[in-house]
Design a protein around this motif. Structure first.
Motif, PDB file in Angstrom:
ATOM      1  N   THR A 142     -13.729  13.940  -7.637  1.00 22.35           N
ATOM      2  CA  THR A 142     -12.253  14.023  -7.364  1.00 22.35           C
ATOM      3  C   THR A 142     -11.187  13.314  -6.179  1.00 22.35           C
ATOM      4  OG1 THR A 142     -11.957  15.020  -9.453  1.00 22.35           O
ATOM      5  CG2 THR A 142     -10.059  14.553  -8.486  1.00 22.35           C
ATOM      6  N   HIS A 143     -11.866  14.158  -5.538  1.00 22.32           N
ATOM      7  CA  HIS A 143     -11.448  14.531  -3.830  1.00 22.32           C
ATOM      8  C   HIS A 143     -11.158  12.314  -3.298  1.00 22.32           C
ATOM      9  CE1 HIS A 143     -11.174  14.964   0.407  1.00 22.32           C
ATOM     10  NE2 HIS A 143     -10.251  15.344   0.112  1.00 22.32           N
ATOM     11  N   LYS A 144     -12.387  11.845  -3.502  1.00 24.78           N
ATOM     12  CA  LYS A 144     -13.098  11.065  -2.904  1.00 24.78           C
ATOM     13  C   LYS A 144     -12.437   9.465  -3.730  1.00 24.78           C
ATOM     14  CE  LYS A 144     -17.571   8.192  -1.484  1.00 24.78           C
ATOM     15  NZ  LYS A 144     -16.719   6.834  -1.976  1.00 24.78           N
ATOM     16  N   LEU A 145     -12.059   9.883  -4.845  1.00 21.52           N
ATOM     17  CA  LEU A 145     -12.018   8.866  -5.866  1.00 21.52           C
ATOM     18  C   LEU A 145     -10.019   8.655  -5.170  1.00 21.52           C
ATOM     19  CD1 LEU A 145     -11.783   8.664  -9.502  1.00 21.52           C
ATOM     20  CD2 LEU A 145      -9.435   7.962  -8.312  1.00 21.52           C
ATOM     21  N   LEU A 146      -9.244   9.737  -4.941  1.00 21.29           N
ATOM     22  CA  LEU A 146      -8.056   9.248  -5.195  1.00 21.29           C
ATOM     23  C   LEU A 146      -7.535   9.154  -3.453  1.00 21.29           C
ATOM     24  CD1 LEU A 146      -6.682  12.950  -6.734  1.00 21.29           C
ATOM     25  CD2 LEU A 146      -6.347  10.646  -7.078  1.00 21.29           C
ATOM     26  N   VAL A 147      -8.613   9.239  -2.537  1.00 20.11           N
ATOM     27  CA  VAL A 147      -8.688   9.130  -1.281  1.00 20.11           C
ATOM     28  C   VAL A 147      -8.855   7.723  -1.061  1.00 20.11           C
ATOM     29  CG1 VAL A 147      -9.079   9.562   1.560  1.00 20.11           C
ATOM     30  CG2 VAL A 147      -8.949  11.490   0.146  1.00 20.11           C
ATOM     31  N   ASP A 148      -9.994   6.650  -1.479  1.00 19.68           N
ATOM     32  CA  ASP A 148     -10.619   5.610  -1.565  1.00 19.68           C
ATOM     33  C   ASP A 148      -9.230   5.015  -1.982  1.00 19.68           C
ATOM     34  OD1 ASP A 148     -12.899   6.760  -0.533  1.00 19.68           O
ATOM     35  OD2 ASP A 148     -14.311   6.504  -2.066  1.00 19.68           O
ATOM     36  N   MET A 149      -9.011   4.812  -3.312  1.00 22.49           N
ATOM     37  CA  MET A 149      -7.587   4.140  -3.418  1.00 22.49           C
ATOM     38  C   MET A 149      -6.927   4.246  -2.744  1.00 22.49           C
ATOM     39  SD  MET A 149      -6.085   4.244  -7.793  1.00 22.49           S
ATOM     40  CE  MET A 149      -8.058   4.234  -8.316  1.00 22.49           C
ATOM     41  N   THR A 150      -6.220   5.439  -1.985  1.00 19.19           N
ATOM     42  CA  THR A 150      -5.532   5.147  -1.749  1.00 19.19           C
ATOM     43  C   THR A 150      -5.234   4.234  -0.179  1.00 19.19           C
ATOM     44  OG1 THR A 150      -4.343   7.823  -1.677  1.00 19.19           O
ATOM     45  CG2 THR A 150      -3.236   6.757  -0.187  1.00 19.19           C
ATOM     46  N   GLN A 151      -6.402   4.432   0.386  1.00 19.00           N
ATOM     47  CA  GLN A 151      -7.203   3.688   1.711  1.00 19.00           C
ATOM     48  C   GLN A 151      -7.656   1.888   0.907  1.00 19.00           C
ATOM     49  OE1 GLN A 151      -9.611   6.227   3.210  1.00 19.00           O
ATOM     50  NE2 GLN A 151      -8.190   7.258   4.425  1.00 19.00           N
ATOM     51  N   THR A 152      -7.864   1.372   0.117  1.00 19.68           N
ATOM     52  CA  THR A 152      -8.362   0.247  -0.688  1.00 19.68           C
ATOM     53  C   THR A 152      -6.851  -0.571  -0.717  1.00 19.68           C
ATOM     54  OG1 THR A 152     -10.596   1.486  -1.644  1.00 19.68           O
ATOM     55  CG2 THR A 152      -9.883  -1.159  -2.237  1.00 19.68           C
ATOM     56  N   ILE A 153      -6.251   0.576  -1.144  1.00 23.90           N
ATOM     57  CA  ILE A 153      -4.716  -0.676  -1.441  1.00 23.90           C
ATOM     58  C   ILE A 153      -4.457  -0.927   0.202  1.00 23.90           C
ATOM     59  CG2 ILE A 153      -2.655   0.228  -1.922  1.00 23.90           C
ATOM     60  CD1 ILE A 153      -3.567   1.550  -4.739  1.00 23.90           C
ATOM     61  N   ASN A 154      -4.215  -0.315   0.415  1.00 25.02           N
ATOM     62  CA  ASN A 154      -3.131  -0.397   2.699  1.00 25.02           C
ATOM     63  C   ASN A 154      -3.735  -1.177   3.116  1.00 25.02           C
ATOM     64  OD1 ASN A 154      -4.496   1.204   4.879  1.00 25.02           O
ATOM     65  ND2 ASN A 154      -1.701   0.339   5.574  1.00 25.02           N
ATOM     66  N   ARG A 155      -5.969  -1.080   2.260  1.00 24.65           N
ATOM     67  CA  ARG A 155      -7.082  -1.782   3.380  1.00 24.65           C
ATOM     68  C   ARG A 155      -6.688  -3.492   2.966  1.00 24.65           C
ATOM     69  NH1 ARG A 155     -10.602   0.758   2.894  1.00 24.65           N
ATOM     70  NH2 ARG A 155     -12.561  -0.254   1.797  1.00 24.65           N
ATOM     71  N   THR A 156      -6.662  -3.373   1.345  1.00 28.24           N
ATOM     72  CA  THR A 156      -7.088  -5.400   0.684  1.00 28.24           C
ATOM     73  C   THR A 156      -5.600  -5.233   0.023  1.00 28.24           C
ATOM     74  OG1 THR A 156      -7.155  -3.304  -1.163  1.00 28.24           O
ATOM     75  CG2 THR A 156      -9.132  -4.687   0.323  1.00 28.24           C
ATOM     76  N   PHE A 157      -4.171  -4.828   0.026  1.00 21.47           N
ATOM     77  CA  PHE A 157      -3.206  -5.374  -0.364  1.00 21.47           C
ATOM     78  C   PHE A 157      -2.081  -5.793   1.171  1.00 21.47           C
ATOM     79  CE2 PHE A 157      -5.188  -4.028  -4.046  1.00 21.47           C
ATOM     80  CZ  PHE A 157      -4.775  -4.467  -5.012  1.00 21.47           C
ATOM     81  N   LYS A 158      -1.095  -6.736   0.951  1.00 23.69           N
ATOM     82  CA  LYS A 158      -0.350  -6.791   1.954  1.00 23.69           C
ATOM     83  C   LYS A 158       0.702  -5.863   1.481  1.00 23.69           C
ATOM     84  CE  LYS A 158       1.943 -10.218   4.624  1.00 23.69           C
ATOM     85  NZ  LYS A 158       2.625 -12.335   4.868  1.00 23.69           N
ATOM     86  N   HIS A 159       0.850  -5.442   2.830  1.00 27.20           N
ATOM     87  CA  HIS A 159       2.958  -4.481   2.366  1.00 27.20           C
ATOM     88  C   HIS A 159       3.532  -5.405   2.407  1.00 27.20           C
ATOM     89  CE1 HIS A 159       5.413  -0.702   4.160  1.00 27.20           C
ATOM     90  NE2 HIS A 159       5.869  -1.778   2.712  1.00 27.20           N
ATOM     91  N   VAL A 160       4.525  -5.700   1.935  1.00 25.29           N
ATOM     92  CA  VAL A 160       5.299  -6.842   1.991  1.00 25.29           C
ATOM     93  C   VAL A 160       7.200  -6.188   1.881  1.00 25.29           C
ATOM     94  CG1 VAL A 160       3.973  -9.010   1.886  1.00 25.29           C
ATOM     95  CG2 VAL A 160       5.447  -7.971   0.053  1.00 25.29           C
ATOM     96  N   ALA A 161       8.068  -6.471   2.301  1.00 22.38           N
ATOM     97  CA  ALA A 161       9.565  -5.885   2.572  1.00 22.38           C
ATOM     98  C   ALA A 161      10.336  -7.342   1.476  1.00 22.38           C
ATOM     99  CB  ALA A 161       9.959  -6.529   3.747  1.00 22.38           C
TER     100      ALA A 161
END
Length: 304
Positions: A142-161
């Motif tokens: 559970t812990h790994k799943l939640l942390v991995d999903m958070t960091q994967t979105i940050n790493r692989t998706f572009k954050h735009v205004a």
């Protein structure tokens, strides 16, 4: 235990004096265990003829202002000081039965979490993306799943205004691999709910150091992230835009089921469409060096 000061100013400019309808405000931080409001001041110009404070069904502070005067400028200035306690998300805090996914919430938890468990999308592509965080047998830590999903979105998706109103559909965010903080938050909520987690949308402020803001602002900005419910620690903050886990640098204003319920300021003006000239928003979040420094400042003022 830092002391944060938040200043949020919104100003509407009009070509000529106009009348104003009701304005609904969600600007005061929540009173949660890890953030305690010390002072909160709201200045509105022109002065409202009436102002009402209430709590919504989620315990968020909501103010409603009514106006009698006409004006060519409408200004809202919210100034807040709060004691903020950073908290982490540790695997040891999770109840034993919930450390491995999938797990079952208790009957009471499922009842309380009902609106936060409702799936946002049934699309197979979203389900496949969420399932990629599981082992072949469908399980995960559970812990790994939640942390991995958070960091994967940050790493692989572009954050735009993205200044358009509303929120992208989670599938659209997945296809574009980009979105605003609220879009990335709703993607993560949709993915977690598809896996059976209770997840909800959070709106508030992000405290930034100099040069940390992609949009060029210094000190802080409005922000959106999520909370997921895990047996043991309860509601835990996850910020897919930054990849951060826990509440560090995050100030909660509203927790809601849908982003439209957490708009900081909304209202109407009565005039012609051409009367509206501009809306300007300025946000500043500053931290005292530490609680001891803040205490010294307060004591000096009192002594003086």
């Amino acid at each position: 235990m830092p002391i944060l000061t938040v200043r949020h100013v919104t100003t509407y400019h009009y070509k000529q004096p106009v009348a104003f309808g009701e304005h609904r405000m969600m600007l005061r931080p929540r009173d949660d265990d890890d953030q305690i409001v010390l002072e909160s001041e709201l200045e509105i110009s022109p002065t409202p003829s009436q102002i009402f404070w209430a709590r919504d069904v989620f315990g968020n502070h909501v103010a409603t202002a009514r106006f009698a005067e006409r004006a060519s400028e409408l200004r809202f200035k919210s100034t807040m000081r709060l004691r903020h306690t950073p908290t982490d998300f540790r695997e040891a805090d999770i109840e034993d039965f919930a450390r491995s996914h999938p797990f079952a919430y208790s009957e009471k938890e499922r009842s309380d979490l009902a609106c936060f468990l409702t799936p946002l999308s049934q699309h197979p592509r979203l389900a496949r993306w969420a399932a990629a965080f599981l082992r072949e047998d469908g399980s995960a830590d559970t812990h790994k799943l939640l942390v991995d999903m958070t960091q994967t979105i940050n790493r692989t998706f572009k954050h735009v205004a993205r200044h358009e109103k509303g929120v992208q559909d989670a599938l659209q965010t997945l296809e574009l691999a980009s979105g605003s903080c609220r879009d990335l938050a709703m993607l993560m909520i949709a993915a977690l709910r598809s896996l059976g987690f209770g997840a909800r949308f959070v709106s508030g402020y992000l405290h930034l150091g100099d040069g940390e803001d992609d949009d060029g602002d210094v000190g802080g900005n409005t922000h959106a992230w999520i909370q997921a419910y895990i047996a043991g620690p309860g509601w835990v903050d996850f910020d897919p835009s930054s990849g951060m886990v826990g509440n560090r640098n995050l100030v909660r204003i509203a927790i809601v089921d849908e982003p439209r319920e957490a708009i900081p300021l909304q209202g109407t003006s009565i005039g012609t469409a051409s009367d509206h000239l501009a809306m300007k928003v300025a946000v500043k979040v500053a931290a005292a060096a530490d609680a001891e420094a803040e205490c010294s400042r307060v004591c000096m003022v009192a002594a003086g």
